[in-house]
Each structure stands twice: as structure tokens, then as C-alpha cells.
Write a protein that holds these residues in place. Structure first.
Motif, PDB file in Angstrom:
ATOM      1  N   THR A 263       0.841  -1.196   0.000  1.00 14.88           N
ATOM      2  CA  THR A 263       0.000   0.000   0.000  1.00 14.88           C
ATOM      3  C   THR A 263       0.877   1.247   0.000  1.00 14.88           C
ATOM      4  O   THR A 263       2.083   1.187   0.260  1.00 14.88           O
ATOM      5  CB  THR A 263      -0.908   0.037   1.251  1.00 14.88           C
ATOM      6  OG1 THR A 263      -0.058   0.180   2.404  1.00 14.88           O
ATOM      7  CG2 THR A 263      -1.748  -1.227   1.367  1.00 14.88           C
ATOM      8  N   ALA A 264       0.265   2.387  -0.275  1.00 16.47           N
ATOM      9  CA  ALA A 264       0.982   3.667  -0.233  1.00 16.47           C
ATOM     10  C   ALA A 264       1.559   3.903   1.161  1.00 16.47           C
ATOM     11  O   ALA A 264       2.672   4.408   1.312  1.00 16.47           O
ATOM     12  CB  ALA A 264       0.060   4.802  -0.640  1.00 16.47           C
ATOM     13  N   GLU A 265       0.808   3.501   2.187  1.00 22.44           N
ATOM     14  CA  GLU A 265       1.267   3.674   3.568  1.00 22.44           C
ATOM     15  C   GLU A 265       2.494   2.805   3.865  1.00 22.44           C
ATOM     16  O   GLU A 265       3.414   3.225   4.549  1.00 22.44           O
ATOM     17  CB  GLU A 265       0.145   3.351   4.568  1.00 22.44           C
ATOM     18  CG  GLU A 265      -1.009   4.342   4.538  1.00 22.44           C
ATOM     19  CD  GLU A 265      -1.976   4.114   3.374  1.00 22.44           C
ATOM     20  OE1 GLU A 265      -1.997   3.012   2.763  1.00 22.44           O
ATOM     21  OE2 GLU A 265      -2.707   5.079   3.053  1.00 22.44           O
ATOM     22  N   GLU A 266       2.508   1.577   3.330  1.00 24.55           N
ATOM     23  CA  GLU A 266       3.661   0.690   3.524  1.00 24.55           C
ATOM     24  C   GLU A 266       4.901   1.248   2.836  1.00 24.55           C
ATOM     25  O   GLU A 266       5.998   1.229   3.396  1.00 24.55           O
ATOM     26  CB  GLU A 266       3.350  -0.719   3.001  1.00 24.55           C
ATOM     27  CG  GLU A 266       2.352  -1.474   3.851  1.00 24.55           C
ATOM     28  CD  GLU A 266       1.891  -2.760   3.194  1.00 24.55           C
ATOM     29  OE1 GLU A 266       1.582  -3.696   3.942  1.00 24.55           O
ATOM     30  OE2 GLU A 266       1.837  -2.846   1.948  1.00 24.55           O
ATOM     31  N   LEU A 267       4.728   1.774   1.632  1.00 21.33           N
ATOM     32  CA  LEU A 267       5.856   2.377   0.921  1.00 21.33           C
ATOM     33  C   LEU A 267       6.351   3.607   1.668  1.00 21.33           C
ATOM     34  O   LEU A 267       7.557   3.792   1.846  1.00 21.33           O
ATOM     35  CB  LEU A 267       5.475   2.742  -0.513  1.00 21.33           C
ATOM     36  CG  LEU A 267       6.569   3.409  -1.344  1.00 21.33           C
ATOM     37  CD1 LEU A 267       7.816   2.524  -1.425  1.00 21.33           C
ATOM     38  CD2 LEU A 267       6.052   3.740  -2.731  1.00 21.33           C
ATOM     39  N   GLU A 268       5.439   4.429   2.142  1.00 26.53           N
ATOM     40  CA  GLU A 268       5.825   5.620   2.900  1.00 26.53           C
ATOM     41  C   GLU A 268       6.596   5.228   4.165  1.00 26.53           C
ATOM     42  O   GLU A 268       7.629   5.823   4.482  1.00 26.53           O
ATOM     43  CB  GLU A 268       4.593   6.442   3.269  1.00 26.53           C
ATOM     44  CG  GLU A 268       4.921   7.742   3.971  1.00 26.53           C
ATOM     45  CD  GLU A 268       3.686   8.576   4.246  1.00 26.53           C
ATOM     46  OE1 GLU A 268       3.594   9.110   5.365  1.00 26.53           O
ATOM     47  OE2 GLU A 268       2.829   8.691   3.353  1.00 26.53           O
ATOM     48  N   ALA A 269       6.131   4.211   4.878  1.00 28.00           N
ATOM     49  CA  ALA A 269       6.817   3.748   6.090  1.00 28.00           C
ATOM     50  C   ALA A 269       8.210   3.221   5.738  1.00 28.00           C
ATOM     51  O   ALA A 269       9.182   3.491   6.451  1.00 28.00           O
ATOM     52  CB  ALA A 269       5.991   2.670   6.793  1.00 28.00           C
ATOM     53  N   TRP A 270       8.313   2.477   4.647  1.00 26.10           N
ATOM     54  CA  TRP A 270       9.592   1.948   4.202  1.00 26.10           C
ATOM     55  C   TRP A 270      10.564   3.094   3.914  1.00 26.10           C
ATOM     56  O   TRP A 270      11.732   3.058   4.297  1.00 26.10           O
ATOM     57  CB  TRP A 270       9.366   1.074   2.968  1.00 26.10           C
ATOM     58  CG  TRP A 270      10.579   0.373   2.471  1.00 26.10           C
ATOM     59  CD1 TRP A 270      11.038  -0.849   2.850  1.00 26.10           C
ATOM     60  CD2 TRP A 270      11.488   0.852   1.489  1.00 26.10           C
ATOM     61  NE1 TRP A 270      12.179  -1.162   2.159  1.00 26.10           N
ATOM     62  CE2 TRP A 270      12.474  -0.128   1.314  1.00 26.10           C
ATOM     63  CE3 TRP A 270      11.560   2.014   0.739  1.00 26.10           C
ATOM     64  CZ2 TRP A 270      13.524   0.012   0.426  1.00 26.10           C
ATOM     65  CZ3 TRP A 270      12.603   2.170  -0.157  1.00 26.10           C
ATOM     66  CH2 TRP A 270      13.571   1.166  -0.297  1.00 26.10           C
ATOM     67  N   LEU A 271      10.082   4.132   3.220  1.00 21.08           N
ATOM     68  CA  LEU A 271      10.920   5.289   2.899  1.00 21.08           C
ATOM     69  C   LEU A 271      11.339   6.042   4.162  1.00 21.08           C
ATOM     70  O   LEU A 271      12.486   6.465   4.299  1.00 21.08           O
ATOM     71  CB  LEU A 271      10.186   6.230   1.943  1.00 21.08           C
ATOM     72  CG  LEU A 271       9.973   5.695   0.527  1.00 21.08           C
ATOM     73  CD1 LEU A 271       8.998   6.584  -0.239  1.00 21.08           C
ATOM     74  CD2 LEU A 271      11.284   5.564  -0.216  1.00 21.08           C
TER      75      LEU A 271
END
Length: 186
Positions: free
Chosen positions: A166-174
Motif C-alpha cells: 500500500t501507499a502507507e507501507e511504501l511511505e513507512a519503508w521510505l
């Protein structure tokens, strides 16, 4: 209409691990196309070439049509810069030395050099050293940087981002990797 990329008239400045003014990792295709117009080739493709800017942008979109990788080639008139260093249309060894002197370490790859800041410089060996050094012998092995690929450093190494998340998972990863600032506590 030509997209205004920066107030720097020398060329296009990259934002390591993020992109350029006109396109950033995670931007939806429709947002990019509002900024840059339609890609050079009709249709919806995973990779899209935007020649409305110089240097040209090549964007790779994920399955949700969000930008996952930004590539910038050397320009006809303008070049690519980071931290005061011209990255494209220079000898690769000079570029890596200038970046190292400014505190930007990296690791060699098969066709270039991956910078921990969040980009890679590359050469496909399509330009001869003679282009920059008219006195260079025909078999001169020096490589000219032909392009820059922008994504988090881990994109170019083993720690790949959750591109199908999800967009949230990518944001957290970044955020976990320092590409995005950490969220302020409530």
C-alpha cells in the motif's frame, strides 16, 4: 508548454531517493502527465518517455500506475546536477571523485555507480571518450555518464521497496530508511 524544473538555468537538479521537480517516486501517472503532457509513445506502458523536458525523463510505473523509478538522460542543452556536481555528460571517474569529495559515497555496479544518497549514475558505453576529449585514442576506456536513475539506494541493492504494498507501507519503508522525514509525534 515546457515544465519549469528549477530556477537553476544550468540543468535539472535531482532530489536523491525522491526524483526531480517534475516527477517524484510515488506520483500517480495522471499527476505526472498533467505536469509534463503525454509521453512520447501513445498508450499506457510500464515505462514512459517524457521528451517535453530537457533532459528527457523516462519513468517506470508500478502496477498501481505510481512512479517507482525515474531515469534522466544526458540532455541536448541541459545536464543533470546534484549538490553542485554535474552528473551527466562527464567522465564517470570525475563524477564519482567529485561526489566522494562532497561526502557522497557509493558502490560500483555493472554499468555505473550506486550512490547511497538515492541514485545511480550509469553509462551504456554508447558515447566514446572522444566526445569529451578530442585527443582521446579510439580505444579509450573512459566511460561518459549517460544518465541518472533515481530511487532509494535500496532499490539498486538487495533491500527493495514494497512496490506491491500500500501507499502507507511504501511511505513507512521510505521513512525507515531516511528518505522521508519521520512523522512528528502527537
Amino acid at each position: 508548454m515546457r515544465w519549469q524544473l528549477s530556477t537553476d538555468t544550468r540543468g535539472m537538479e535531482i532530489i536523491p531517493g525522491v526524483g526531480v521537480d517534475a516527477a517524484k517516486i510515488g506520483d500517480p501517472r495522471e499527476v505526472v502527465e498533467r505536469r509534463l503532457g503525454s509521453p512520447a509513445h501513445a498508450g499506457v506502458h510500464t515505462r514512459a518517455v517524457y521528451d517535453s523536458v530537457d533532459p528527457t525523463l523516462v519513468l517506470t510505473y508500478d502496477q498501481d500506475d505510481a512512479v517507482e523509478l525515474i531515469e534522466v538522460g544526458y540532455g541536448q542543452h541541459d545536464q543533470v546536477f546534484f549538490d553542485g556536481v554535474q552528473l551527466t555528460y562527464r567522465f564517470r571517474a570525475e563524477v564519482t571523485a567529485d561526489l566522494a569529495a562532497k561526502g557522497h559515497p557509493g558502490t560500483p555496479s555493472d554499468i555505473g555507480f550506486n550512490l547511497r544518497a538515492g541514485f545511480t549514475i550509469f553509462s551504456m558505453a554508447s558515447l566514446s571518450a572522444h566526445r569529451l576529449d578530442p585527443a582521446a585514442p579510439e580505444d579509450d576506456p573512459r566511460r561518459i555518464v549517460e544518465g541518472v536513475a533515481i530511487a532509494p539506494y535500496s532499490y539498486f541493492t538487495d533491500d527493495a521497496p514494497p512496490l506491491s504494498g500500500t501507499a502507507e507501507e511504501l511511505e513507512a519503508w521510505l521513512r525507515d530508511r531516511g528518505v522521508l522525514p519521520t512523522k512528528a509525534s502527537d
